[in-house]
Design an enzyme around this catalytic site. Structure first.
Site, PDB file in Angstrom:
ATOM      1  N   HIS A  74     -15.348   5.525   5.406  1.00  0.00           N
ATOM      2  CA  HIS A  74     -15.265   6.360   6.608  1.00  0.00           C
ATOM      3  C   HIS A  74     -16.413   6.715   7.135  1.00  0.00           C
ATOM      4  O   HIS A  74     -16.513   7.707   8.027  1.00  0.00           O
ATOM      5  CB  HIS A  74     -14.567   7.582   6.102  1.00  0.00           C
ATOM      6  CG  HIS A  74     -13.097   7.274   5.578  1.00  0.00           C
ATOM      7  ND1 HIS A  74     -12.773   7.206   4.243  1.00  0.00           N
ATOM      8  CD2 HIS A  74     -11.839   7.189   6.068  1.00  0.00           C
ATOM      9  CE1 HIS A  74     -11.565   6.874   4.025  1.00  0.00           C
ATOM     10  NE2 HIS A  74     -11.045   6.990   5.080  1.00  0.00           N
ATOM     11  N   ASP A 127       0.798  -1.185  -0.133  1.00  0.00           N
ATOM     12  CA  ASP A 127       0.012  -0.022  -0.097  1.00  0.00           C
ATOM     13  C   ASP A 127       0.791   1.326  -0.100  1.00  0.00           C
ATOM     14  O   ASP A 127       1.752   1.387   0.827  1.00  0.00           O
ATOM     15  CB  ASP A 127      -0.996   0.074   1.193  1.00  0.00           C
ATOM     16  CG  ASP A 127      -2.025  -1.064   1.325  1.00  0.00           C
ATOM     17  OD1 ASP A 127      -2.172  -1.418  -0.061  1.00  0.00           O
ATOM     18  OD2 ASP A 127      -2.749  -1.351   2.096  1.00  0.00           O
ATOM     19  N   ASP A 142       4.035   4.123 -13.677  1.00  0.00           N
ATOM     20  CA  ASP A 142       5.690   3.624 -13.644  1.00  0.00           C
ATOM     21  C   ASP A 142       5.874   2.693 -12.425  1.00  0.00           C
ATOM     22  O   ASP A 142       7.115   2.017 -12.244  1.00  0.00           O
ATOM     23  CB  ASP A 142       6.581   4.947 -13.444  1.00  0.00           C
ATOM     24  CG  ASP A 142       6.888   5.607 -14.939  1.00  0.00           C
ATOM     25  OD1 ASP A 142       6.305   5.120 -15.852  1.00  0.00           O
ATOM     26  OD2 ASP A 142       7.266   6.853 -14.925  1.00  0.00           O
ATOM     27  N   HIS A 181      -2.531   0.557  -3.186  1.00  0.00           N
ATOM     28  CA  HIS A 181      -3.398   1.064  -2.676  1.00  0.00           C
ATOM     29  C   HIS A 181      -3.069   2.540  -2.557  1.00  0.00           C
ATOM     30  O   HIS A 181      -2.182   2.881  -1.868  1.00  0.00           O
ATOM     31  CB  HIS A 181      -4.254   0.558  -1.585  1.00  0.00           C
ATOM     32  CG  HIS A 181      -5.618   1.441  -1.016  1.00  0.00           C
ATOM     33  ND1 HIS A 181      -6.457   1.555  -1.714  1.00  0.00           N
ATOM     34  CD2 HIS A 181      -5.438   2.395  -0.054  1.00  0.00           C
ATOM     35  CE1 HIS A 181      -7.256   2.451  -0.942  1.00  0.00           C
ATOM     36  NE2 HIS A 181      -6.664   2.857   0.145  1.00  0.00           N
TER      37      HIS A 181
END
Length: 782
Positions: free
Chosen positions: A716, A621, A678, A663
């Site tokens: 959230h 992540d 990239d 993520h």
């Protein structure tokens, strides 16, 4: 007396903002108790008022001249401005008058009837603000003068002549959404009468100083915006001519410096830490207006290392040469919202390290000390004692910095790279197209595969078990058995829901950065070093004080166990090097790029250990990658180069059949799409549910040719969206993204949510994905 000596004799000291969470996170506990119905609204107000006044008392003890009021918030300071000016989206059914607490929190968190407002990063920090929703026809009104109420409270309760703080109109609108870009100047102009009313009421109350935060002035400022700023601040100065307006900038150097410093305000605040080079160059080239106060932000408001006060005093003396006699204010580089409250409770740390730390309270002490030094103790009855104490603190800070830099755990690497180490592998052994075919053969995933971002609910029982283990009341066997029970339960739940790619749930982990830092060399951890990230969510950033090294596998045991429970793939879950860097308090004696490379090497060892254990889907992540992007475009290339290199250093050595995921939290995707590509991750998931349409729109202008998942619901918020809502999000994305590269997932981890809520939401998500899959398959067969 020389001009320099006269200046020093009249130096002011001030603060720009104070952490609102409390030394023991009392703020967080009060909010969450209110949301859960354990306390009522009057009790919430009472508890937060007590905390707010305690915070002001702490600042009073340092005898600062300018103490901010109005910086305290019930959730977010930008949301406060929206509520104050009536910027409430129609879906919340606000009927006028001051915004109620229930509506305020609905805007922040959503409710059963309405989705929450978008939340995004506050410039290049890990703080998240609630994005204002302003439309072309939005009507503004001053529903409640919150800075005035804060000023009155501080004066009545504490006898404090506070400095009200408010975000300025230029930055407020620039960081909003919903209006047509060509209407920007018009909307800012329409806000001016409301700001003018706010300031005129403060002036009528007898307020002396007002801090107007305009951090957007460190971003690119067009010639049209320059003219707009002149118009806006001329009107505000006319509305409240007796007020001393301190136009405060931070996080970088000021753009359009000659225009900004010519605005009709009493003072300009400059960041002389993170904007040191640019602001000092502007001072040297253009000087500083002699009719204005210069707010010198010389104490770092974003990191936790004690300042070398002797060197800082020298900088202040240098800066004072540009200010008029008696018009210098010593202050932090930005609000202290971004650092913990106090280092006084960190008795468990090594004394060498502890003595080198300065949290908010210690930074205020540093400011007071510098004020005493530069004013010759004029503010103290006993000047000799004051100067002696200031000198002692300077010597102590210098000694702490010296000891830390000389400690064995802070040795420099012998081979400091200019770019990346020449002997490291930075490229996968096969191209994405080649890997994609091999991975599809290996996994045989359906169209629009479903997965989650990694974590599952960290319930009270999970936290209790971890606490028992940390206290030694449970041994390792007991704790491991408990974690395995949780993993087994949630593997079963995921299979029943019908997810295609599973996760083990991360029940053994605390914070996604802290967990890895605890297992690597070079990290230290505070007991109460909490910082607000969003809403009541607080994080405790690790302290990187030494060289970062891998010790032993960190995640293999739990992930490999989870894989034995299912025939479906289980993702290994890691935090990436750039995010660990950006979400830690980082050593400051070597370049950030070098620290990032050190972390990347350690994460690479873990990636390889997972692969060797048979885990061949691995998610690394990087939610904070864009957060670290410099505010100045001229600095982007350098940062993106080493950030991309760090990720590839961590992931490039795996087999072509091993699928690398990553993520990211929501960002302006189109401006760094090339860098994200990239990274060469096989699949990227992006937190987009609150701004899904905007991000999807960016793909109409940009091409992304790798696997991608756009979050289809907001984790959230406690609100669970319906199937049609998620299906609409999926189908909107499929208008611009290939179905054979698209993944379906929530927009972030689920550890803050409840079990029932998670099961319901994921079940609906899987159902929506299946319906979308059927529709795509049917369309393709026509």
């Amino acid at each position: 007396m020389s001009q320099s000596q006269q200046q020093q004799a009249q130096v002011l000291t001030g603060n720009l903002g104070y952490p609102r969470i409390g030394a023991g996170r009392e703020w967080k506990k009060a909010l969450e108790s209110f949301w859960a119905g354990r306390i009522d609204e009057p009790t919430l107000h009472q508890e937060l008022t007590t905390l707010r006044l305690q915070d002001l008392k702490k600042q009073q003890t340092q005898q600062l001249d300018l103490i901010p009021v109005g910086d305290f918030s019930y959730y977010d300071h930008i949301l406060d401005v929206s509520a104050m000016f009536g910027v409430v989206p129609e879906r919340f059914n606000h009927t006028g008058g001051p915004v109620s607490v229930s509506t305020y929190y609905a805007m922040a968190r959503g409710n059963d009837q309405a989705t929450a407002c978008e939340m995004t990063k506050w410039l290049n920090t890990n703080y998240h603000y609630i994005v204002p929703e302003i439309h072309n026809d939005t009507a503004f009104a001053l529903l409640e003068n919150k800075p005035l109420a804060a000023y009155r409270e501080a004066k009545q309760e504490l006898g404090l002549e506070g400095k009200p703080v408010v975000v300025g109109p230029y930055s407020y609108v620039r960081f909003a959404k919903g209006y047509d870009a060509e209407r920007f100047a018009e909307i800012v102009t329409r806000l001016v009468p409301v700001y003018a009313q706010l300031l005129s009421e403060l002036q009528a109350e007898g307020v002396q100083w007002v801090q107007i935060d305009e951090p957007a002035l460190t971003l690119a400022v067009s010639s049209e915006d320059e003219a707009l700023l002149q118009q806006v601040y001329a009107a505000l100065a006319q509305a409240a001519p007796e007020l001393k307006l301190l136009l405060q900038t931070y996080f970088e150097s000021v753009e359009a410096y000659p225009v900004v410093t010519a605005l009709p305000v009493a003072g300009i605040g400059l960041d002389l830490v993170h904007g040191y080079e640019g602001n000092l160059a502007s001072l040297r080239e253009h000087g500083f207006p002699q009719d204005k106060w210069l707010g010198a932000g010389v104490i770092d408001g974003r990191n936790i290392w004690r300042a070398d006060l002797a060197e800082t005093a020298k900088l202040l003396e240098q800066v004072a040469e540009f200010a008029a006699e008696g018009k210098l204010i010593i202050q932090p580089s930005c609000s202290l919202l971004h650092v913990p409250v106090t280092a006084a409770q960190e008795s468990a740390l090594d004394p060498v390290l502890r003595n080198a730390l300065a949290f908010a309270n210690e930074k205020l002490e540093e400011i007071a000390t510098l004020g005493t030094l530069l004013s010759g103790g004029a503010k103290q009855a006993d000047q000799a004692a004051a100067v002696a104490e200031a000198t002692r603190r300077v010597e102590a800070s210098t000694e702490a910095v010296r000891l830390l830099s000389e400690s064995e755990s802070r040795t420099r690497l012998s081979g400091s790279p200019a770019g990346v180490y020449a002997d490291e592998q930075l490229l996968r052994s096969a191209s994405f197209q080649e890997r994609r075919e091999l991975q599809q053969q290996k996994w045989s995933l359906p169209l629009l595969p479903t997965t989650t971002i990694g974590s599952f609910p960290q319930t009270a029982d999970v936290r209790k078990a971890r606490a028992l283990f940390r206290k030694g009341e449970w041994n390792a066997e007991q704790y491991d058995a408990y974690v395995r029970e949780q993993i087994q339960e949630w593997i079963t739940i995921q299979e029943e829901i019908g997810l295609d790619v599973l996760v083990h749930g991360e029940f053994e982990r605390t914070d996604m950065v802290e967990f890895f830092g605890e297992k690597l060399t070079g990290f230290a951890f505070t007991k109460n070093g909490w910082v607000q990230s969003y809403g009541s969510r607080c994080v405790k950033p690790p302290v990187i004080y030494g060289d970062v090294l891998f010790n032993e596998p960190m995640t293999v045991k739990e992930t490999a166990y989870a894989q034995t429970l299912t025939s479906k793939p289980v993702k290994g879950m890691l935090t990436g090097p750039v995010t660990i860097l950006n979400w830690s308090f980082v050593r400051s004696d070597i370049p950030r790029s070098e620290v990032s490379y050190q972390i990347a090497r350690a994460i690479r060892d873990e990636v390889e250990a997972l692969e060797q254990a048979g885990i061949e889907m691995i998610q690394v992540d990087e939610p904070a990658l864009r957060e670290g992007l410099p505010l100045k475009g001229s600095k982007w290339d350098e940062y993106l180069q080493w950030a991309v290199e760090s990720f590839r250093l961590a992931t490039a050595t795996v087999k072509p059949t091993t699928q690398v995921h990553t993520h990211m939290c929501y960002c302006e995707f189109d401006d760094i799409i090339e860098a994200i590509s990239d990274l060469d991750a096989d699949v990227i998931s992006i937190e987009t549910s609150r701004s899904h349409g905007e991000l999807v729109g960016s793909f109409e202008q940009n091409t992304y040719d790798k696997g991608i998942g756009l979050g289809v619901y907001d984790i959230h918020s406690p609100r669970v969206p319906g199937k049609d809502e998620m299906l609409n999000m999926i189908e909107r994305a499929l208008q611009v993204l290939p179905a054979d590269l698209f993944w379906v997932n929530p927009d972030c981890g689920l550890k803050t949510r409840g079990k029932a809520e998670v099961v319901d939401a994921l079940s609906i998500m899987v159902d929506a994905a299946r319906t979308a899959r059927e529709r795509v398959t049917a369309d393709s067969s026509i």
